[in-house]
Design a protein around this motif. Structure first.
Motif, PDB file in Angstrom:
ATOM      1  N   ILE A   1      -5.752  16.080   0.921  1.00  0.00           N
ATOM      2  CA  ILE A   1      -6.504  16.523  -0.258  1.00  0.00           C
ATOM      3  C   ILE A   1      -5.578  17.348  -1.142  1.00  0.00           C
ATOM      4  CG2 ILE A   1      -8.492  17.830  -1.080  1.00  0.00           C
ATOM      5  CD1 ILE A   1      -9.694  17.386   1.786  1.00  0.00           C
ATOM      6  N   ALA A   2      -5.332  16.820  -2.339  1.00  0.00           N
ATOM      7  CA  ALA A   2      -4.424  17.500  -3.276  1.00  0.00           C
ATOM      8  C   ALA A   2      -5.062  17.461  -4.664  1.00  0.00           C
ATOM      9  CB  ALA A   2      -3.064  16.799  -3.268  1.00  0.00           C
ATOM     10  N   THR A   3      -6.346  17.856  -4.693  1.00  0.00           N
ATOM     11  CA  THR A   3      -7.114  17.690  -5.934  1.00  0.00           C
ATOM     12  C   THR A   3      -6.890  18.819  -6.940  1.00  0.00           C
ATOM     13  OG1 THR A   3      -8.962  18.598  -4.676  1.00  0.00           O
ATOM     14  CG2 THR A   3      -8.954  16.233  -5.001  1.00  0.00           C
ATOM     15  N   GLY A   4      -6.165  19.874  -6.543  1.00  0.00           N
ATOM     16  CA  GLY A   4      -5.736  20.894  -7.497  1.00  0.00           C
ATOM     17  C   GLY A   4      -6.822  21.843  -7.977  1.00  0.00           C
TER      18      GLY A   4
ATOM     19  N   ILE B   1      -8.689  34.413 -16.569  1.00  0.00           N
ATOM     20  CA  ILE B   1     -10.086  34.702 -16.194  1.00  0.00           C
ATOM     21  C   ILE B   1     -10.509  33.873 -14.970  1.00  0.00           C
ATOM     22  CG2 ILE B   1     -10.707  35.422 -18.537  1.00  0.00           C
ATOM     23  CD1 ILE B   1     -12.109  32.655 -18.827  1.00  0.00           C
ATOM     24  N   GLY B   2      -9.533  33.426 -14.214  1.00  0.00           N
ATOM     25  CA  GLY B   2      -9.832  32.721 -12.972  1.00  0.00           C
ATOM     26  C   GLY B   2      -9.517  31.232 -13.041  1.00  0.00           C
ATOM     27  N   HIS B   3      -9.537  30.630 -11.869  1.00  0.00           N
ATOM     28  CA  HIS B   3      -9.289  29.196 -11.750  1.00  0.00           C
ATOM     29  C   HIS B   3     -10.461  28.574 -10.997  1.00  0.00           C
ATOM     30  CE1 HIS B   3      -5.237  30.224 -12.857  1.00  0.00           C
ATOM     31  NE2 HIS B   3      -4.973  28.939 -13.003  1.00  0.00           N
ATOM     32  N   ALA B   4     -10.660  27.305 -11.221  1.00  0.00           N
ATOM     33  CA  ALA B   4     -11.706  26.597 -10.482  1.00  0.00           C
ATOM     34  C   ALA B   4     -11.056  25.476  -9.672  1.00  0.00           C
ATOM     35  CB  ALA B   4     -12.714  26.023 -11.460  1.00  0.00           C
ATOM     36  N   PRO B   5     -11.070  25.585  -8.337  1.00  0.00           N
ATOM     37  CA  PRO B   5     -10.503  24.513  -7.528  1.00  0.00           C
ATOM     38  C   PRO B   5     -11.403  23.274  -7.567  1.00  0.00           C
ATOM     39  CG  PRO B   5     -11.512  26.148  -6.114  1.00  0.00           C
ATOM     40  CD  PRO B   5     -11.642  26.667  -7.534  1.00  0.00           C
ATOM     41  N   ALA B   6     -10.799  22.098  -7.518  1.00  0.00           N
ATOM     42  CA  ALA B   6     -11.573  20.851  -7.575  1.00  0.00           C
ATOM     43  C   ALA B   6     -12.002  20.460  -6.161  1.00  0.00           C
ATOM     44  CB  ALA B   6     -10.737  19.750  -8.222  1.00  0.00           C
ATOM     45  N   THR B   7     -13.071  21.114  -5.694  1.00  0.00           N
ATOM     46  CA  THR B   7     -13.490  20.899  -4.301  1.00  0.00           C
ATOM     47  C   THR B   7     -14.944  20.460  -4.159  1.00  0.00           C
ATOM     48  OG1 THR B   7     -13.887  23.288  -4.177  1.00  0.00           O
ATOM     49  CG2 THR B   7     -11.819  22.481  -3.253  1.00  0.00           C
ATOM     50  N   GLU B   8     -15.556  20.098  -5.278  1.00  0.00           N
ATOM     51  CA  GLU B   8     -16.967  19.711  -5.252  1.00  0.00           C
ATOM     52  C   GLU B   8     -17.232  18.624  -4.196  1.00  0.00           C
ATOM     53  OE1 GLU B   8     -20.342  20.692  -5.893  1.00  0.00           O
ATOM     54  OE2 GLU B   8     -18.826  21.949  -6.843  1.00  0.00           O
TER      55      GLU B   8
ATOM     56  N   VAL C   1      -7.255  15.816   8.542  1.00  0.00           N
ATOM     57  CA  VAL C   1      -7.493  16.111   7.115  1.00  0.00           C
ATOM     58  C   VAL C   1      -6.646  17.328   6.724  1.00  0.00           C
ATOM     59  CG1 VAL C   1      -9.171  16.750   5.353  1.00  0.00           C
ATOM     60  CG2 VAL C   1      -9.845  15.200   7.195  1.00  0.00           C
ATOM     61  N   PHE C   2      -5.814  17.143   5.724  1.00  0.00           N
ATOM     62  CA  PHE C   2      -4.881  18.192   5.301  1.00  0.00           C
ATOM     63  C   PHE C   2      -5.151  18.533   3.837  1.00  0.00           C
ATOM     64  CE2 PHE C   2      -3.124  15.503   8.565  1.00  0.00           C
ATOM     65  CZ  PHE C   2      -2.711  16.425   9.512  1.00  0.00           C
ATOM     66  N   ALA C   3      -4.918  19.801   3.496  1.00  0.00           N
ATOM     67  CA  ALA C   3      -5.103  20.224   2.101  1.00  0.00           C
ATOM     68  C   ALA C   3      -3.810  20.886   1.625  1.00  0.00           C
ATOM     69  CB  ALA C   3      -6.263  21.203   1.998  1.00  0.00           C
ATOM     70  N   CYS C   4      -3.400  20.548   0.424  1.00  0.00           N
ATOM     71  CA  CYS C   4      -2.139  21.110  -0.080  1.00  0.00           C
ATOM     72  C   CYS C   4      -2.242  21.365  -1.582  1.00  0.00           C
ATOM     73  CB  CYS C   4      -0.978  20.165   0.241  1.00  0.00           C
ATOM     74  SG  CYS C   4      -1.227  18.476  -0.286  1.00  0.00           S
ATOM     75  N   GLY C   5      -1.377  22.257  -2.054  1.00  0.00           N
ATOM     76  CA  GLY C   5      -1.358  22.574  -3.488  1.00  0.00           C
ATOM     77  C   GLY C   5      -2.436  23.575  -3.875  1.00  0.00           C
ATOM     78  N   ASP C   6      -2.771  23.589  -5.154  1.00  0.00           N
ATOM     79  CA  ASP C   6      -3.658  24.629  -5.683  1.00  0.00           C
ATOM     80  C   ASP C   6      -5.070  24.583  -5.109  1.00  0.00           C
ATOM     81  OD1 ASP C   6      -1.473  25.184  -7.200  1.00  0.00           O
ATOM     82  OD2 ASP C   6      -2.507  25.145  -9.133  1.00  0.00           O
ATOM     83  N   VAL C   7      -5.444  23.471  -4.504  1.00  0.00           N
ATOM     84  CA  VAL C   7      -6.797  23.378  -3.959  1.00  0.00           C
ATOM     85  C   VAL C   7      -6.979  24.318  -2.758  1.00  0.00           C
ATOM     86  CG1 VAL C   7      -6.423  21.461  -2.297  1.00  0.00           C
ATOM     87  CG2 VAL C   7      -8.585  21.650  -3.533  1.00  0.00           C
ATOM     88  N   MET C   8      -5.857  24.739  -2.156  1.00  0.00           N
ATOM     89  CA  MET C   8      -5.937  25.677  -1.022  1.00  0.00           C
ATOM     90  C   MET C   8      -5.120  26.941  -1.279  1.00  0.00           C
ATOM     91  SD  MET C   8      -2.693  25.202   0.040  1.00  0.00           S
ATOM     92  CE  MET C   8      -2.235  25.428   1.754  1.00  0.00           C
ATOM     93  N   ASP C   9      -4.619  27.116  -2.494  1.00  0.00           N
ATOM     94  CA  ASP C   9      -3.736  28.263  -2.756  1.00  0.00           C
ATOM     95  C   ASP C   9      -4.135  28.948  -4.057  1.00  0.00           C
ATOM     96  OD1 ASP C   9      -1.632  30.004  -3.294  1.00  0.00           O
ATOM     97  OD2 ASP C   9      -0.326  28.408  -4.017  1.00  0.00           O
TER      98      ASP C   9
END
Ligand code: NDP
Length: 324
Positions: free
Chosen positions: A112-115, A243-250, A278-286
């Protein structure tokens, strides 16, 4: 409907997804990358990039992503122009995902690298002056405002960290916050208030970004006082919206553990989620580093761990057969 099967299914095509693909393809996992709504990710909406290692001169974000994609394809990645709308991970490997096109994707491992997306204020001038004085990343763009007067908008950890970071380049940094106290951790607040080159404007809402995108870029901000309603103009050449970020995890809500902001939780120091394979990488987990190079690094980690996961699974199958 077509079903595409692979050893390694990657959702997302930013630096994390494409780095996972490059490593995965070279390890023989014949990855499929489903690109998503913004192929190439956040770098495709930035301009100058000066902090990605390997390039002495300033490069362009969209160009960098084209090169990463070309490299991923060159080593054997299949790129899919599709957006995943549904995933099934409950039953374990193999994992199934459905695309907007109607196609189905099946992968022995899922990366998962949905950012994530920076949140924007949505006020006039913000979009047209983006990259011309308006930015959502001080670490990426702060250098371009060397010696200039800059503002940071927001009151959380990111805003305070960005204001502190910008003092490396600018003599005059102003934090603009809509309330009278900050949400940021106390230690960061202490550093902010103690800094001789940072001022704070309290109770101010940004109403408009001022300036001409075609001539000189940002010149200032039109502010409204949230207590008195009075309007004022604040002159600056750079404004950083923090003002924050929204991860694409819907897609993964209720399926994988997340923190209160929606970032996927991984085992510390690894890209492993709670579900084996199942692995998550990039901004979706950081939510801390959020750089192209850190995203690429965790993408590489995801591919190496995916390879280990598959090798261990093969090994146990062989062992089971030998015992039977
Ligand atoms: P936060 O959600 O913590 O803060 C967002 C800030 O922006 C708030 O002050 C909020 O104001 C303000 N804001 C939101 N919407 C608007 C708007 N429309 N107009 C004006 N202001 C607005 O986001 P962060 O990105 O700062 O942090 C996200 C998470 O990441 C947090 O959990 C944070 O702790 C973590 N983080 C940790 C870091 C670290 O540990 N070093 C570094 C960076 C982030 P208000 O306060 O009025 O709601």
């Amino acid at each position: 409907m077509t079903t595409h099967t692979t050893r390694m299914l990657i959702i997302g095509s930013g630096p994390a997804g494409l780095s996972a693909a490059i490593y995965g393809a070279r390890a023989g996992m014949q990855p499929i990358v489903v690109q998503g709504l913004q192929p190439g990710g956040q770098l495709t909406i930035t301009t100058d990039v000066e902090n990605y290692p390997g390039f002495r001169d300033v490069i362009q974000g969209p160009w960098l992503m084209q090169e990463m994609q070309a490299q991923a394809e060159h080593v054997g990645t299949r790129m899919m122009w599709d957006t995943i709308t549904e995933v099934d991970i409950a039953g374990g490997s193999p994992f199934t995902a459905k695309g907007d096109s109607g196609d189905e994707y099946v992968g022995d491992v899922l990366v998962i690298a949905t950012g994530a997306q920076a949140k924007w204020l949505g006020v006039p001038g913000e979009e047209s002056l983006s990259g011309k004085g308006v930015s959502a990343c001080a670490t990426c763009d702060g250098f371009f405002y060397r010696g200039k007067k800059v503002a940071v908008i927001g009151g959380g950890n990111t805003a305070v960290e960005e204001a502190l970071y910008l003092t490396n380049h600018s003599e005059d940094v102003t934090l603009i916050h809509r309330r009278g106290d900050l949400r940021a951790e106390k230690i960061l607040q202490d550093r902010l208030f103690a800094h001789p080159r940072i001022s704070v404007l309290w109770n101010k809402r940004v109403e408009e970004f001022l300036g001409d995108p075609l001539a000189g870029g940002l010149t200032g901000l039109r502010l409204a006082d949230t207590e008195t309603g009075e309007f004022s103009t604040f002159g600056c050449e750079g404004a950083f919206v923090a003002i924050g970020h929204a991860p694409a995890t819907e897609l993964f809500r209720g399926k994988l553990p997340m923190d209160e902001s929606g970032y996927l939780l991984v085992k510390p120091g690894t890209p492993k989620t709670d579900v084996p394979g199942v692995f998550a990488c990039g901004d979706v987990m950081d939510h801390t580093y959020r750089q192209a190079v850190t995203a690429a690094g965790t993408g590489c980690m995801a591919a190496l761990d995916a390879e280990r996961f598959l090798a261990e699974r093969e090994f146990s199958k062989v062992a089971e057969t030998a015992e039977a």
